[in-house]
Design a protein around this motif. Structure first.
Motif, PDB file in Angstrom:
ATOM      1  N   GLY A  61       0.820  -1.197   0.000  1.00  0.00           N
ATOM      2  CA  GLY A  61       0.000   0.000   0.000  1.00  0.00           C
ATOM      3  C   GLY A  61       0.857   1.252   0.000  1.00  0.00           C
ATOM      4  O   GLY A  61       2.089   1.184  -0.127  1.00  0.00           O
ATOM      5  N   PRO A  62       0.225   2.414   0.127  1.00  0.00           N
ATOM      6  CA  PRO A  62       0.972   3.671   0.144  1.00  0.00           C
ATOM      7  C   PRO A  62       2.005   3.710   1.258  1.00  0.00           C
ATOM      8  O   PRO A  62       1.810   3.101   2.318  1.00  0.00           O
ATOM      9  CB  PRO A  62      -0.128   4.725   0.367  1.00  0.00           C
ATOM     10  CG  PRO A  62      -1.390   4.070  -0.092  1.00  0.00           C
ATOM     11  CD  PRO A  62      -1.230   2.622   0.237  1.00  0.00           C
ATOM     12  N   THR A  63       3.095   4.418   1.028  1.00  0.00           N
ATOM     13  CA  THR A  63       4.153   4.514   2.025  1.00  0.00           C
ATOM     14  C   THR A  63       4.769   5.903   2.012  1.00  0.00           C
ATOM     15  O   THR A  63       4.726   6.606   0.996  1.00  0.00           O
ATOM     16  CB  THR A  63       5.257   3.466   1.746  1.00  0.00           C
ATOM     17  OG1 THR A  63       6.271   3.573   2.746  1.00  0.00           O
ATOM     18  CG2 THR A  63       5.906   3.695   0.388  1.00  0.00           C
ATOM     19  N   TYR A  70      10.026   3.435  -7.818  1.00  0.00           N
ATOM     20  CA  TYR A  70       8.988   2.572  -7.242  1.00  0.00           C
ATOM     21  C   TYR A  70       8.473   3.180  -5.922  1.00  0.00           C
ATOM     22  O   TYR A  70       7.255   3.271  -5.703  1.00  0.00           O
ATOM     23  CB  TYR A  70       9.578   1.179  -7.008  1.00  0.00           C
ATOM     24  CG  TYR A  70       8.657   0.195  -6.344  1.00  0.00           C
ATOM     25  CD1 TYR A  70       7.690  -0.489  -7.082  1.00  0.00           C
ATOM     26  CD2 TYR A  70       8.769  -0.097  -4.974  1.00  0.00           C
ATOM     27  CE1 TYR A  70       6.852  -1.412  -6.467  1.00  0.00           C
ATOM     28  CE2 TYR A  70       7.927  -1.022  -4.366  1.00  0.00           C
ATOM     29  CZ  TYR A  70       6.983  -1.680  -5.128  1.00  0.00           C
ATOM     30  OH  TYR A  70       6.157  -2.589  -4.523  1.00  0.00           O
ATOM     31  N   LEU A  71       9.379   3.610  -5.063  1.00  0.00           N
ATOM     32  CA  LEU A  71       8.980   4.212  -3.789  1.00  0.00           C
ATOM     33  C   LEU A  71       8.237   5.526  -4.009  1.00  0.00           C
ATOM     34  O   LEU A  71       7.277   5.833  -3.302  1.00  0.00           O
ATOM     35  CB  LEU A  71      10.207   4.424  -2.911  1.00  0.00           C
ATOM     36  CG  LEU A  71      10.954   3.151  -2.487  1.00  0.00           C
ATOM     37  CD1 LEU A  71      12.221   3.509  -1.708  1.00  0.00           C
ATOM     38  CD2 LEU A  71      10.048   2.260  -1.637  1.00  0.00           C
ATOM     39  N   GLU A  72       8.677   6.281  -4.991  1.00  0.00           N
ATOM     40  CA  GLU A  72       8.016   7.545  -5.308  1.00  0.00           C
ATOM     41  C   GLU A  72       6.571   7.287  -5.754  1.00  0.00           C
ATOM     42  O   GLU A  72       5.646   8.011  -5.369  1.00  0.00           O
ATOM     43  CB  GLU A  72       8.788   8.283  -6.398  1.00  0.00           C
ATOM     44  CG  GLU A  72       8.170   9.599  -6.839  1.00  0.00           C
ATOM     45  CD  GLU A  72       8.189  10.658  -5.741  1.00  0.00           C
ATOM     46  OE1 GLU A  72       7.318  11.558  -5.778  1.00  0.00           O
ATOM     47  OE2 GLU A  72       9.071  10.587  -4.847  1.00  0.00           O
ATOM     48  N   ARG A  73       6.389   6.249  -6.553  1.00  0.00           N
ATOM     49  CA  ARG A  73       5.047   5.933  -7.035  1.00  0.00           C
ATOM     50  C   ARG A  73       4.138   5.510  -5.879  1.00  0.00           C
ATOM     51  O   ARG A  73       2.964   5.910  -5.830  1.00  0.00           O
ATOM     52  CB  ARG A  73       5.120   4.814  -8.079  1.00  0.00           C
ATOM     53  CG  ARG A  73       3.766   4.314  -8.549  1.00  0.00           C
ATOM     54  CD  ARG A  73       3.893   3.490  -9.822  1.00  0.00           C
ATOM     55  NE  ARG A  73       4.701   2.299  -9.623  1.00  0.00           N
ATOM     56  CZ  ARG A  73       4.240   1.169  -9.091  1.00  0.00           C
ATOM     57  NH1 ARG A  73       2.997   1.085  -8.685  1.00  0.00           N
ATOM     58  NH2 ARG A  73       5.033   0.127  -8.984  1.00  0.00           N
ATOM     59  N   LEU A  74       4.654   4.712  -4.949  1.00  0.00           N
ATOM     60  CA  LEU A  74       3.838   4.278  -3.804  1.00  0.00           C
ATOM     61  C   LEU A  74       3.510   5.421  -2.857  1.00  0.00           C
ATOM     62  O   LEU A  74       2.500   5.373  -2.166  1.00  0.00           O
ATOM     63  CB  LEU A  74       4.561   3.172  -3.039  1.00  0.00           C
ATOM     64  CG  LEU A  74       4.658   1.802  -3.710  1.00  0.00           C
ATOM     65  CD1 LEU A  74       5.349   0.813  -2.791  1.00  0.00           C
ATOM     66  CD2 LEU A  74       3.287   1.274  -4.117  1.00  0.00           C
ATOM     67  N   SER A  75       4.368   6.421  -2.821  1.00  0.00           N
ATOM     68  CA  SER A  75       4.119   7.539  -1.905  1.00  0.00           C
ATOM     69  C   SER A  75       3.016   8.441  -2.420  1.00  0.00           C
ATOM     70  O   SER A  75       2.497   9.263  -1.680  1.00  0.00           O
ATOM     71  CB  SER A  75       5.407   8.349  -1.704  1.00  0.00           C
ATOM     72  OG  SER A  75       5.743   9.015  -2.895  1.00  0.00           O
TER      73      SER A  75
END
Length: 277
Positions: A188-190, A272-277
């Motif tokens: 999920g979002p992070t 990838y982390l940017e997209r989840l954030s």
């Protein structure tokens, strides 16, 4: 007369074997009930099937757990056996305890659980016995431990344990797997924008993983496994095979197989982390 004798000679041994198997199975169920009863008052065997044994004080809890495990385990193995593996034996034991504290008390008595970490467990999988222990009303925990059960029974005895980041990361990732949803699981979002991959992969002790940075370790393990599953599944499979063969130099093997010290890996992970954030 001869036909009757031949039939009896053929049928009776198989009937006796069938009854013996049923007797041994019932004995196994009762032994499990006695084993968990001190931590689960009123524990009783509610589901006793060839591939599933569920013990709980409340029949509704047991039936709910059985329904969840049947659907989730079957779909998980059918869809992701190439990654998580295929269980080497069929029977799974599920003990539904009244709360997480009871699970922790039970785990604390096991020689396979570090006593310093048992108090942090929300669920527990014992790979030696093919059993999982979860608190009541904890469907996500049941799914999480079922992922562990599949991976551990597929790994087999005598094979090195998975790194804690890999085992816990994949269990967290697939606990969100919906058997009815064709889409693969994803975190999920992070708000995490950076993962210290070398630090995380370098943790090889489960006691260290469950230490002071346990929350960070779990969060980063989920995201790293989600990233590898989505973008580098072929390399992840190769690395998991390397882990099953040896416990030595795993961080080195990770860097070699995943090329985690190269720019494309760092760039893709950041995106990838940017997209989840």
């Amino acid at each position: 007369m001869k036909v009757a004798v031949r039939t009896a000679l053929f049928v009776v041994p198989f009937a006796l074997l069938f009854l013996a198997i049923r007797w041994l199975g019932k004995g196994d169920a009762e032994r499990w009930r006695e084993r968990v009863a001190p931590y689960c008052p009123g524990a009783r065997v509610v589901v006793d099937e060839r591939d599933l044994l569920v013990i709980a004080a409340d029949a509704r809890d047991a039936q709910a757990a059985a329904a969840e495990v049947r659907d989730f385990r079957r779909a998980l193995v059918e869809r992701y056996a190439d990654l998580l593996g295929t269980p080497r034996f069929a029977r799974m034991v599920v003990a539904v305890f009244p709360d997480a504290r009871s699970v922790q008390a039970y785990a604390g008595q096991s020689a396979r659980v570090d006593r310093g970490t048992s108090g942090k467990l929300q669920g527990y999988t014992d790979p030696l016995y093919g059993a999982v222990f979860v608190p009541t009303d904890a469907i996500e925990t049941l799914r999480h431990e079922t992922v562990h059960w599949v991976m551990e029974t597929a790994r087999g005895a005598g094979t090195p344990q998975y790194s804690p980041w890999l085992a816990e990361g994949l269990a967290q990732l697939f606990e969100t797997f919906d058997p009815l949803d064709p889409q693969p699981p994803t975190p999920g979002p992070t708000n995490i924008r950076l993962i210290d991959v070398d630090r995380l992969v370098g943790i090889q002790s489960h006691a260290d993983f469950m230490g002071p940075l346990v929350d960070r370790n779990y969060a980063e393990a989920l995201l790293l496994c989600g990233f590898l599953f989505e973008t580098r599944q072929k390399e992840l499979l190769r690395y998991m095979d390397a882990e099953r063969r040896s416990e030595e130099a795993r961080p080195v093997a990770f860097r070699k197989i995943l090329r985690s010290d190269e720019e494309p890996f760092r760039r893709d992970l950041a995106a990838y982390l940017e997209r989840l954030s």
